[in-house]
Structure formats: C-alpha cells, structure tokens
Design an enzyme around this catalytic site. Structure first.
Site, PDB file in Angstrom:
ATOM      1  N   GLY A   1       0.833  -1.217   0.000  1.00 30.12           N
ATOM      2  CA  GLY A   1       0.000   0.000   0.000  1.00 30.12           C
ATOM      3  C   GLY A   1       0.857   1.253   0.000  1.00 30.12           C
ATOM      4  O   GLY A   1       2.076   1.193   0.136  1.00 30.12           O
TER       5      GLY A   1
ATOM      6  N   ARG B   1       3.904   6.076   1.686  1.00 30.30           N
ATOM      7  CA  ARG B   1       4.433   7.444   1.733  1.00 30.30           C
ATOM      8  C   ARG B   1       3.867   8.276   0.580  1.00 30.30           C
ATOM      9  O   ARG B   1       4.539   9.149   0.039  1.00 30.30           O
ATOM     10  CB  ARG B   1       5.945   7.421   1.657  1.00 30.30           C
ATOM     11  CG  ARG B   1       6.416   6.611   0.470  1.00 30.30           C
ATOM     12  CD  ARG B   1       7.802   6.901   0.150  1.00 30.30           C
ATOM     13  NE  ARG B   1       8.259   5.993  -0.875  1.00 30.30           N
ATOM     14  CZ  ARG B   1       9.365   6.154  -1.514  1.00 30.30           C
ATOM     15  NH1 ARG B   1      10.123   7.162  -1.225  1.00 30.30           N
ATOM     16  NH2 ARG B   1       9.723   5.302  -2.433  1.00 30.30           N
TER      17      ARG B   1
ATOM     18  N   ARG C   1       3.203  13.183  -8.599  1.00 31.45           N
ATOM     19  CA  ARG C   1       3.192  12.278  -9.743  1.00 31.45           C
ATOM     20  C   ARG C   1       1.813  12.280 -10.400  1.00 31.45           C
ATOM     21  O   ARG C   1       0.795  12.264  -9.716  1.00 31.45           O
ATOM     22  CB  ARG C   1       3.527  10.882  -9.232  1.00 31.45           C
ATOM     23  CG  ARG C   1       3.412   9.791 -10.250  1.00 31.45           C
ATOM     24  CD  ARG C   1       4.170   8.602  -9.812  1.00 31.45           C
ATOM     25  NE  ARG C   1       3.523   7.933  -8.678  1.00 31.45           N
ATOM     26  CZ  ARG C   1       3.981   6.796  -8.162  1.00 31.45           C
ATOM     27  NH1 ARG C   1       5.069   6.252  -8.632  1.00 31.45           N
ATOM     28  NH2 ARG C   1       3.362   6.235  -7.155  1.00 31.45           N
TER      29      ARG C   1
ATOM     30  N   ASP D   1       3.585  -4.940  -7.477  1.00 30.98           N
ATOM     31  CA  ASP D   1       3.039  -3.685  -6.930  1.00 30.98           C
ATOM     32  C   ASP D   1       3.557  -2.476  -7.708  1.00 30.98           C
ATOM     33  O   ASP D   1       3.052  -1.373  -7.543  1.00 30.98           O
ATOM     34  CB  ASP D   1       3.385  -3.533  -5.447  1.00 30.98           C
ATOM     35  CG  ASP D   1       4.865  -3.725  -5.169  1.00 30.98           C
ATOM     36  OD1 ASP D   1       5.395  -4.790  -5.520  1.00 30.98           O
ATOM     37  OD2 ASP D   1       5.499  -2.797  -4.624  1.00 30.98           O
ATOM     38  N   ASN D   2       4.541  -2.679  -8.551  1.00 33.22           N
ATOM     39  CA  ASN D   2       5.041  -1.577  -9.380  1.00 33.22           C
ATOM     40  C   ASN D   2       4.605  -1.727 -10.832  1.00 33.22           C
ATOM     41  O   ASN D   2       5.160  -1.084 -11.717  1.00 33.22           O
ATOM     42  CB  ASN D   2       6.577  -1.510  -9.307  1.00 33.22           C
ATOM     43  CG  ASN D   2       7.057  -1.148  -7.911  1.00 33.22           C
ATOM     44  OD1 ASN D   2       6.323  -0.522  -7.158  1.00 33.22           O
ATOM     45  ND2 ASN D   2       8.258  -1.541  -7.563  1.00 33.22           N
TER      46      ASN D   2
ATOM     47  N   ASP E   1       7.060   4.121 -10.461  1.00 37.14           N
ATOM     48  CA  ASP E   1       8.022   3.753  -9.415  1.00 37.14           C
ATOM     49  C   ASP E   1       9.429   3.600  -9.967  1.00 37.14           C
ATOM     50  O   ASP E   1       9.914   2.493 -10.226  1.00 37.14           O
ATOM     51  CB  ASP E   1       7.557   2.491  -8.674  1.00 37.14           C
ATOM     52  CG  ASP E   1       6.372   2.828  -7.765  1.00 37.14           C
ATOM     53  OD1 ASP E   1       5.869   3.954  -7.842  1.00 37.14           O
ATOM     54  OD2 ASP E   1       5.973   1.970  -6.968  1.00 37.14           O
TER      55      ASP E   1
HETATM   56  P1  AMP Z   1       8.731   1.048  -3.623  1.00 43.37           P
HETATM   57  O1  AMP Z   1      10.023   0.369  -3.405  1.00 43.37           O
HETATM   58  O2  AMP Z   1       8.846   2.564  -3.633  1.00 43.37           O
HETATM   59  O3  AMP Z   1       7.953   0.541  -4.770  1.00 43.37           O
HETATM   60  O4  AMP Z   1       7.880   0.750  -2.303  1.00 43.37           O
HETATM   61  C1  AMP Z   1       7.516  -0.537  -1.862  1.00 43.37           C
HETATM   62  C2  AMP Z   1       6.602  -0.392  -0.656  1.00 43.37           C
HETATM   63  O5  AMP Z   1       7.305   0.228   0.424  1.00 43.37           O
HETATM   64  C3  AMP Z   1       5.384   0.480  -0.894  1.00 43.37           C
HETATM   65  O6  AMP Z   1       4.346  -0.049  -0.110  1.00 43.37           O
HETATM   66  C4  AMP Z   1       5.821   1.816  -0.381  1.00 43.37           C
HETATM   67  O7  AMP Z   1       4.739   2.634   0.006  1.00 43.37           O
HETATM   68  C5  AMP Z   1       6.664   1.430   0.817  1.00 43.37           C
HETATM   69  N1  AMP Z   1       7.694   2.432   1.128  1.00 43.37           N
HETATM   70  C6  AMP Z   1       8.815   2.710   0.434  1.00 43.37           C
HETATM   71  N2  AMP Z   1       9.519   3.679   1.024  1.00 43.37           N
HETATM   72  C7  AMP Z   1       8.818   4.051   2.125  1.00 43.37           C
HETATM   73  C8  AMP Z   1       9.011   5.009   3.182  1.00 43.37           C
HETATM   74  N3  AMP Z   1      10.076   5.800   3.206  1.00 43.37           N
HETATM   75  N4  AMP Z   1       8.083   5.088   4.138  1.00 43.37           N
HETATM   76  C9  AMP Z   1       6.995   4.301   4.133  1.00 43.37           C
HETATM   77  N5  AMP Z   1       6.760   3.375   3.195  1.00 43.37           N
HETATM   78  C10 AMP Z   1       7.648   3.244   2.200  1.00 43.37           C
HETATM   79 MG    MG Z   2       6.250   0.809  -5.492  1.00 38.05          MG
END
Ligand code: AMP
Ligand code: MG
Length: 523
Positions: free
Chosen positions: A85, A88, A171, A251-252, A261
């Site tokens: 989910g 951030r 975004r 998820d991406n 992402d």
């Molecule tokens: P991502 O690697 O950006 O695709 O993120 C994978 C998951 O980790 C997603 O659920 C993001 O919302 C969560 N996430 C990534 N960075 C953060 C952060 N700094 N704080 C909270 N959630 C994060």
């Molecule tokens: Mg992501």
C-alpha cells in the site's frame, strides 16, 4: 484544477483516508509547465510559487482534493507480501486532462499512512528529482510513463543513513491501479471488491469493452488481453531505449501500462542483455533482457486474481442456460483455467513479434521477416561480445547511411554484418523512385535516440543539486538554483531524436561503460 475522486467511490476497503503530513518550509524546486497546462492548472496558480509549494508539499489541500492512501499487495522479487500500500504517498484526486483522460494526482514523500510499516513516509531530494528527470526523459522518448508535476523541498532533514534533505514529488498517472491492487483483494478472498475493481478498471482504462455486447466472461478475458497488450508495448519501448526498470514487482506494475516507481531504474550503457544495476537485484531477476518474461509472469499473477471471478461468471452462464447440468464444478473450473492460460501463453508469441518489429525498425526495416530477424540477432550478438554502447551504436548506424566516415568506422567494428545489412536495405521493396536508404534512415532516426538520460550525467546533476541545497543556507531562490543545474539537461532530454546546441555535452558514454554503476532502492 478541477478534482474529482472516483476511486473513493469504490469504498473504504480500497484506501485509508489520511492527510499528508505538514512540513516546515516547503519551497518549489521544479514545476512542469507543459504538464500543468495540459491539466488546466490556472496561470494565476502557476505564477504563485508560494501557493504551489503549499499545495504540492501537502501543507494545504487544493479545493476538491480528498487525500487517500491506496491499499495494495505485491510480489516483491517473487515473494508475496499481502500488505503493502501507499506507505508514503497521498492521492489527492483525479483531473481530466486536455485529451479528456482522467489522471491521478499523487504526492509522494508526503508522510506516513496506515501502510507505512516501518518506513518514515518521506522521500529524499535526490530520488524525487531523479523521478522527475527520468520520467520526463521517457516521456520525450515516447515511452508510456507517469510524469512529475512538481518537486518541492520540505525544509526537513530525513534519515537515509546520512541526514538528507526531504522532498515531495507530485506524480501524475493514468491511474495507480496495480497488479498488486488486484492481489490485495484476491488474497483476502474478497470477490465482491475484486469485481468492483475489475469494473472500475474497465470503465477507466478500456471503456470500449463496456460498449460491446459481450458477456461478463468475455469482458474479463478482453480486459486481461488488453492489459497484457499494454505491458508488451511498455516493455518493448523500454528495450528500444535501453531502460532497465530495476524493480518490476507486481506492486510496481500499473494496469494502465505506464512506467511507475522509478526507484532503482537505470539506462543501459554498453549492450549487455544481462545488465542489472540495482543493488538489491542479487540474482538478476530484473535484468535488461528478462523484463519481457517478468512482465508475463506479472500478468500471470493478475490472471490468478481474475480466475475466481471467471469461474463465477462461467458458472452463472451455465446456470442461466441450464443446459449443462452435467458439468461438474471441477470441469467448469478447468474450463476457466484453460481460457486464462491460453491468453497468458499467447503473450510469448505477441511479445516476440513486437520485439523483432521494434528492432527491425531500429535497423531501418519496416517489419520483421527472416532476413531482419537474422540481422537483429547478429547485431545484438556482436554488440554483446564487443560491449558496444547501445545508444551510440544505433545512432551511428543511422548516421552511417549518409556519413561515410561513420560508415567506415562501423564497418571495422561490425565486420561483414555491415555489408549484409546495407545490401538487405537496398533490396527492400519500395515504390518506384523512392530512395530506400532515405526511407530507412528516417525510420531509424525516429527509433534511435541521439541522447538518453545517461546514468553518470543524472548522478552528477543530482549530486550538484544536493550540494547546492545543502550549502545554500539562506535558501533565497532554490527554484533558480535547481533549475540552473537541471534546466539544460531537461531541455536536451526533451528533444531526444534531434541534436540541439548542448546535446553533445550529454551524449558521451560513461568511461567504464557503467560496469561499476549501482542504483539503490533507499528512496
Ligand atoms: P517502492 O520500493 O517505492 O515501490 O515501495 C515498496 C513499498 O514500500 C510500498 O508499499 C511503499 O509505500 C513502501 N515504502 C517505500 N519507502 C517508504 C518510506 N520511506 N516510508 C513508508 N513506506 C515506504
Ligand atoms: Mg512501489
């Protein structure tokens, strides 16, 4: 900006209502005028940096925005995580653009939500700027992508091992529905929500499916087919320009087929089908030439989620027709599985076809045939063996058709391949009086960029931006500071198929062919 919030109509299971976290000293760093105009953002707003920094840091919500964090799951490097989910990110709402396409406007780095797990909900300045630069570059290259409207620094320091300046990036995407969104409800056995999500996705992305008088079953299968087709286009376009996403988790993977992402993404320097730059991709799961297969795997995960719905639809039809009472439950399930598997298997043929057409275009041929296929395979094999720069080689090939110096150079590098290619080009069947070489060159010029966002230039610019923000204690005009560093690069990247004054500065291949380059997820 005229917001609507159709996603909220799906119901409380789909999101958490949560406000962005306020930040102490927001300052606008980058603003995408072209995108803003396409979203009908008023000039009065656009000339008020103060107002924009309040809105696009999340300190203030524009009228009509209703901030939510979306729920989703996802397979990360092959392992299922039922609870991801927006940890951030805050979706402010949707805006119809000039082409009447509904676009999500989402803040990223805007604070914690129910989905943050152990994360701080924040984003550092460099990854925010990186997403802006990379998405603009892909957009100009013609690759389907989400885009960035703004980057705002927050005035906060956040902890990324070292203290880093914080930022919020806005975004804009055709939607943020991911394969992982379907997985979220499938994993919970919530078929009602899954059906709502399917209907919403069709209405939003493939409304033509609603116009056809087709059964629920047919609509579902067409949906999967169309999402798959969009993924194929997306990956083929990545391959065309040498883009490596780096973290193709489910998820991406957006249903709308846009790049989202940008975390550890990179551009290929020397051609290497096994190229991987992400520090966390230990086994090369998301390597350059694996991207096509991974997208198929991701589509199979979407198919898994749709299967129970399909079984339900088939059972309903069977009941209605009341003619197949003998069909056992198991037989109906098998029927559904066969139909869905058939679609997933078709991916390979469709992908391979698109792959060879794309590369045929890059070498000046209109369609894939046995001659162009052999030429493409041959060229890539030479490029792999000799570690030739991907962008430079194709650009030089384009130029060589009218530049004898480039032709001579290439002949010595590519050997017999060059002569075989040239004679194949001359044999292409065209209308009388047309110049086959001219036609080929025009096709190549459209498909082979002269400049890409090379990793070493991106990194150098990000470092300069970080330093400038860190040392400019008074922060009098960070907007001017950042734009003076990034502006020329963006101007050049916005014209990737034409050389401008200034293009040359960004065309050089990295000294080590990127053999030591690494990207990180710590965004
Ligand atoms: P991502 O690697 O950006 O695709 O993120 C994978 C998951 O980790 C997603 O659920 C993001 O919302 C969560 N996430 C990534 N960075 C953060 C952060 N700094 N704080 C909270 N959630 C994060
Ligand atoms: Mg992501």
């Amino acid at each position: 900006m005229k917001f609507s919030n159709t996603y909220i109509g799906l119901g409380e299971h789909f999101f958490q209502r949560v406000l962005p976290q306020k930040v102490p000293a927001p300052q606008l760093l980058l603003w995408n005028v072209e995108l803003a105009n396409s979203l009908f953002i008023a000039n009065k707003w656009q000339s008020d940096a103060q107002l924009l920094s309040q809105y696009f840091s999340g300190n203030n919500l524009p009228n009509g925005a209703e901030s939510i964090a979306l729920a989703y799951s996802g397979h990360q490097f092959g392992h299922f995580n039922p609870q991801l989910g927006d940890g951030r990110a805050h979706l402010l709402g949707e805006v119809l653009d000039k082409s009447n396409i509904r676009r999500d406007v989402q803040l990223k780095g805007s604070g914690q939500t129910a989905f943050s797990r152990r994360g701080d909900g924040k984003c550092a300045l460099a990854p925010a700027l990186r997403e802006y630069i990379m998405s603009e570059a892909l957009y100009a290259l013609g690759v389907p992508t989400s885009r960035c409207l703004a980057v705002v620094s927050t005035g906060e320091k956040i902890n990324r091992g070292l203290a880093k300046a914080g930022a919020v990036v806005t975004r804009v995407a055709a939607s943020h529905i991911r394969v992982g969104t379907f997985q979220y409800f499938a994993a919970r056995g919530d078929l009602l929500s899954l059906k709502k999500l399917l209907n919403y996705s069709i209405e939003r992305h493939f409304p033509q499916l609603n116009n056809e008088k087709s059964s629920d079953e047919q609509r579902l299968l067409s949906f999967l087919e169309k999402v798959m087709a969009k993924q194929i286009i997306l990956i083929i376009e990545w391959l065309r320009v040498g883009f490596i996403h780096g973290v193709m988790n489910t998820d991406n993977t957006a249903i709308c087929g846009e790049t989202i992402d940008f975390g550890p993404c990179a551009m290929m320097g020397d051609y290497d089908e096994n190229a991987v730059f992400s520090s966390i991709d230990e086994y090369g799961r998301y390597a350059f030439s694996n991207q096509g297969k991974i997208a198929q795997w991701n589509m199979a995960r979407l198919a898994d989620c749709l299967l129970p719905l399909l079984i339900g639809f088939i059972k309903d039809t069977t009941k209605e027709n009341d003619n197949d009472e003998n069909d056992s439950e198991q037989a109906l399930e098998q029927q559904a599985l066969t139909k869905i598997e058939e679609l997933i298997h078709q991916y390979t043929t469709k992908f391979d076809e698109a792959y060879y057409v794309m590369y045929a275009n890059k070498i000046g041929m209109n369609e894939s045939c046995s001659v162009s296929k052999t030429l493409v395979d041959g060229l890539l094999a030479i490029m792999q063996k000799q570690s030739l720069d991907y962008t430079h080689t194709f650009h030089q090939l384009t130029q060589s058709l009218t530049d004898s110096e480039q032709a001579e150079q290439l002949k010595s590098v590519l050997g017999g391949w060059y002569a075989t290619w040239l004679s194949a080009l001359k044999q292409v069947d065209v209308k009388p009086k047309q110049n086959t070489i001219q036609i080929a060159q025009a096709l190549m010029a459209k498909n082979n960029p002269v400049v890409i966002p090379r990793n070493h230039h991106v990194e150098a610019i990000l470092t300069r931006c970080e330093e400038a923000i860190a040392t400019d204690v008074q922060q009098l005009s960070p907007f001017d500071t950042i734009n003076s560093i990034v502006g020329e690069f963006l101007r050049v990247l916005h014209s990737p198929y034409h050389e401008l004054d200034g293009t040359e500065k960004y065309q050089d291949a990295p000294a080590d062919g990127n053999s030591c380059y690494q990207t990180f997820c710590g965004t």
